[in-house]
Write a protein that holds these residues in place. Structure first.
Motif, short mmCIF file in Angstrom:
data_model
loop_
_atom_site.label_atom_id
_atom_site.label_comp_id
_atom_site.label_asym_id
_atom_site.label_seq_id
_atom_site.Cartn_x
_atom_site.Cartn_y
_atom_site.Cartn_z
N GLN A 1 0.83 -1.21 0.00
CA GLN A 1 0.00 0.00 0.00
C GLN A 1 0.86 1.25 0.00
O GLN A 1 0.57 2.22 -0.71
N ALA A 2 1.94 1.24 0.78
CA ALA A 2 2.86 2.38 0.80
C ALA A 2 3.52 2.58 -0.56
O ALA A 2 3.72 3.72 -1.01
N SER A 3 3.84 1.48 -1.24
CA SER A 3 4.45 1.57 -2.57
C SER A 3 3.49 2.20 -3.57
O SER A 3 3.88 3.04 -4.38
N LEU A 4 2.23 1.79 -3.52
CA LEU A 4 1.24 2.39 -4.41
C LEU A 4 1.09 3.88 -4.15
O LEU A 4 1.05 4.70 -5.07
N LEU B 1 -4.92 -5.82 -4.07
CA LEU B 1 -4.78 -4.38 -3.96
C LEU B 1 -5.83 -3.62 -4.76
O LEU B 1 -6.02 -2.41 -4.58
N LEU B 2 -6.53 -4.31 -5.66
CA LEU B 2 -7.61 -3.66 -6.40
C LEU B 2 -8.72 -3.17 -5.47
O LEU B 2 -9.50 -2.29 -5.84
N LEU B 3 -8.79 -3.72 -4.26
CA LEU B 3 -9.78 -3.24 -3.29
C LEU B 3 -9.55 -1.78 -2.92
O LEU B 3 -10.46 -1.10 -2.46
N TRP B 4 -8.31 -1.29 -3.13
CA TRP B 4 -7.97 0.10 -2.78
C TRP B 4 -7.82 0.97 -4.02
O TRP B 4 -7.41 2.11 -3.91
N ALA B 5 -8.18 0.45 -5.19
CA ALA B 5 -7.95 1.19 -6.43
C ALA B 5 -8.69 2.52 -6.46
O ALA B 5 -8.22 3.49 -7.06
N GLU B 6 -9.82 2.59 -5.81
CA GLU B 6 -10.66 3.78 -5.89
C GLU B 6 -10.05 4.99 -5.20
O GLU B 6 -10.41 6.13 -5.50
N GLN B 7 -9.10 4.77 -4.30
CA GLN B 7 -8.59 5.89 -3.52
C GLN B 7 -7.54 6.70 -4.25
O GLN B 7 -7.15 7.79 -3.79
N PHE B 8 -7.06 6.23 -5.43
CA PHE B 8 -5.99 6.94 -6.12
C PHE B 8 -6.56 7.87 -7.18
O PHE B 8 -7.48 7.49 -7.92
N PRO B 9 -6.04 9.10 -7.29
CA PRO B 9 -6.69 10.13 -8.11
C PRO B 9 -6.33 10.10 -9.59
O PRO B 9 -6.88 10.87 -10.36
N LEU B 10 -5.40 9.24 -10.02
CA LEU B 10 -5.00 9.22 -11.42
C LEU B 10 -5.78 8.14 -12.17
O LEU B 10 -6.28 7.18 -11.60
N ALA C 1 -7.96 -12.05 -3.12
CA ALA C 1 -7.51 -11.61 -4.44
C ALA C 1 -8.56 -11.89 -5.50
O ALA C 1 -8.87 -11.05 -6.35
N THR C 2 -9.14 -13.09 -5.46
CA THR C 2 -10.17 -13.46 -6.43
C THR C 2 -11.38 -12.55 -6.29
O THR C 2 -11.94 -12.05 -7.28
N GLY C 3 -11.80 -12.31 -5.05
CA GLY C 3 -12.94 -11.43 -4.81
C GLY C 3 -12.69 -10.02 -5.29
O GLY C 3 -13.59 -9.37 -5.84
N ALA C 4 -11.46 -9.52 -5.10
CA ALA C 4 -11.13 -8.16 -5.52
C ALA C 4 -11.22 -8.02 -7.03
O ALA C 4 -11.75 -7.03 -7.55
N PRO D 1 -14.84 6.10 -12.91
CA PRO D 1 -14.36 6.23 -14.29
C PRO D 1 -12.86 6.10 -14.47
O PRO D 1 -12.39 5.96 -15.59
N LEU D 2 -12.09 6.15 -13.39
CA LEU D 2 -10.63 6.17 -13.53
C LEU D 2 -10.00 4.79 -13.53
O LEU D 2 -8.84 4.64 -13.90
N GLY D 3 -10.71 3.77 -13.09
CA GLY D 3 -10.14 2.43 -13.00
C GLY D 3 -10.52 1.55 -14.18
O GLY D 3 -11.70 1.40 -14.50
N LYS D 4 -9.51 1.01 -14.86
CA LYS D 4 -9.73 0.10 -15.98
C LYS D 4 -8.97 -1.20 -15.70
O LYS D 4 -7.95 -1.20 -15.01
N LEU D 5 -9.46 -2.30 -16.27
CA LEU D 5 -8.83 -3.60 -16.07
C LEU D 5 -8.13 -4.04 -17.34
O LEU D 5 -8.60 -3.79 -18.45
#
Length: 406
Positions: free
Chosen positions: A96-99, A123-132, A152-155, A166-170
């Motif tokens: 998390q610190a690295s992200l 870590l995709l569970l925290w994807a929403e918190q990043f502004p880029l 991991a599977t659930g995330a 709108p900012l997160g893509k897979l």
């Protein structure tokens, strides 16, 4: 909102000076030399500045941002062996610190979008918190198969079914031909077609990878054999030709590195719709052979610049990548370099016309850099070393008037 600057870089080779951009919500709705302010409309005036499409980093491993300066240079197999060891010791708090560090460094250098290779799907569970704007490419390896954790599977399933805004893509990232089986590459290709996902892979990065596939020998083959890969005879074909023959090349695939190529590879690249991602400073870190950039450009092969990770770099600044590459390829004009970090990666990721350009209807991902006297606007952007004066992602202001809006 209106944003005015001394110059506005619209798309490769096109500029309006002075220029003003009108943003409504998350989109650009008007671009002109001057636009009258409507009642209640905010205007930001960027003195002595160039307004540009936001930069897009086409390849990075943000998980490894905390490993800066901790790995050996020169030998790719030695580096790979050490990063496997260090990766196994990373804790959730480290990741998390690295992200957080990685996203901060990207923003501070003017990057608004990034293609991140994600080795830890939870870590995709925290994807929403990043502004880029981020494409989260799931790293896939089956040289030593393992089962993802329930978290991991659930995330991944949650991200796939309910993207975090709108900012997160897979995306999908089969790691490399020496760690991914033909069956997995073909499965990725089919999944990408079915679910319309972008795909990227490391390919023909090191001389050891070439030796493994062409001669069936070498330090990299010894390393992956220890991980469980079966012994193989030399095929006398390049990694790119191997990937083509096994049906692993997905349409529109982002091919990262391609530092070592056979004569037959050039025709294959020229007739397909692949983009090549070059990481100049990481390339220098490993002392690889000169990258054939001019030949690729002459054949019309799309080129994107990227940083790779801080495990083989000391920066995530795409302008530093441009300056590093320009020293080895001095004949390429500044506006062409700028295209490699804006419009080219946008097209490679499937967002040509809506990202990487400033035009009506495009998303409002924007950055402004100081325009120093004596330089044309493209040179000012490429050679600037200061943090951006202004940064906007999807219509949200992240920095203005020298202040970051966290």
């Amino acid at each position: 909102m209106l944003i005015s600057a001394k110059a506005v870089l619209l798309e490769p080779g096109e500029i309006v000076a002075p220029g003003t951009v009108r943003v409504l919500g998350s989109r650009i709705v008007e671009v002109a030399e001057d636009i009258s302010c409507r009642p209640g409309e905010e205007r930001i005036v960027l003195e002595d500045a160039v307004l540009s499409p936001g930069l897009i980093n086409a390849h990075v491993h943000l998980d490894y941002s905390g490993l800066r300066g901790k790995l050996p240079s020169g030998s790719f197999p030695a580096w790979l062996k050490e990063i496997i060891r260090l990766k196994a010791a990373l804790r959730r708090t480290d990741l998390q610190a690295s992200l957080e560090e990685g996203f901060a460094r990207l923003a501070e250098s003017g990057t608004t979008g990034v293609a991140n290779i994600e080795a830890f799907p939870e870590l995709l569970l925290w994807a929403e918190q990043f502004p880029l704007r981020c494409w989260w490419f799931l790293e896939l390896i089956d040289v030593r198969p393992h089962i993802w954790s329930a978290e991991a599977t659930g995330a991944v399933l949650r991200f796939f079914d309910q993207p975090p805004g709108p900012l997160g893509k897979l995306g999908l990232a089969p790691h490399a031909p020496y760690t991914v089986s033909p069956e997995l590459y073909r499965l990725v290709r089919e999944a990408a077609r079915r679910f319309r996902l972008p795909v990227t892979t490391h390919l023909s990065e090191s001389p050891e990878e070439w030796e493994m596939f062409y001669h069936g020998d070498g330090a990299l083959l010894d390393l992956v054999r220890q991980a469980g890969r079966t012994a193989e005879k030399g095929r006398e074909i390049s990694p790119l030709q191997w990937l083509d023959r096994i049906g692993g090349l997905a349409p529109g695939m982002l091919l990262v590195h391609l530092n070592y190529l056979a004569d037959a590879d050039w025709a294959l690249l020229a007739r397909r719709d692949y983009s090549v991602v070059h990481c100049p400073k990481s390339h220098a870190f490993f002392s690889y052979a000169p990258f054939p950039l001019e030949r690729m450009l002459s054949l019309g092969i799309p080129i994107c610049l990227a940083t790779d990770s801080l495990a083989s770099n000391d920066s995530l600044d795409l302008r530093e990548e441009i300056r590093s590459a320009r020293r080895k390829h001095p004949g390429i004009p500044a506006e062409r370099w700028w295209e490699m970090v804006t419009a080219a990666p946008a097209r490679a990721l499937g967002y040509g016309g809506t990202l990487g350009e400033i035009r009506s209807g495009a998303w409002a991902d924007l950055v402004a850099f100081r325009w120093k006297s004596g330089l044309d606007p493209w040179e000012a952007c490429c050679e600037g070393r200061e943090e951006p004066l202004f940064l906007m992602v999807h219509g949200r202001v992240l920095k203005a008037e020298g202040r970051w809006h966290r």
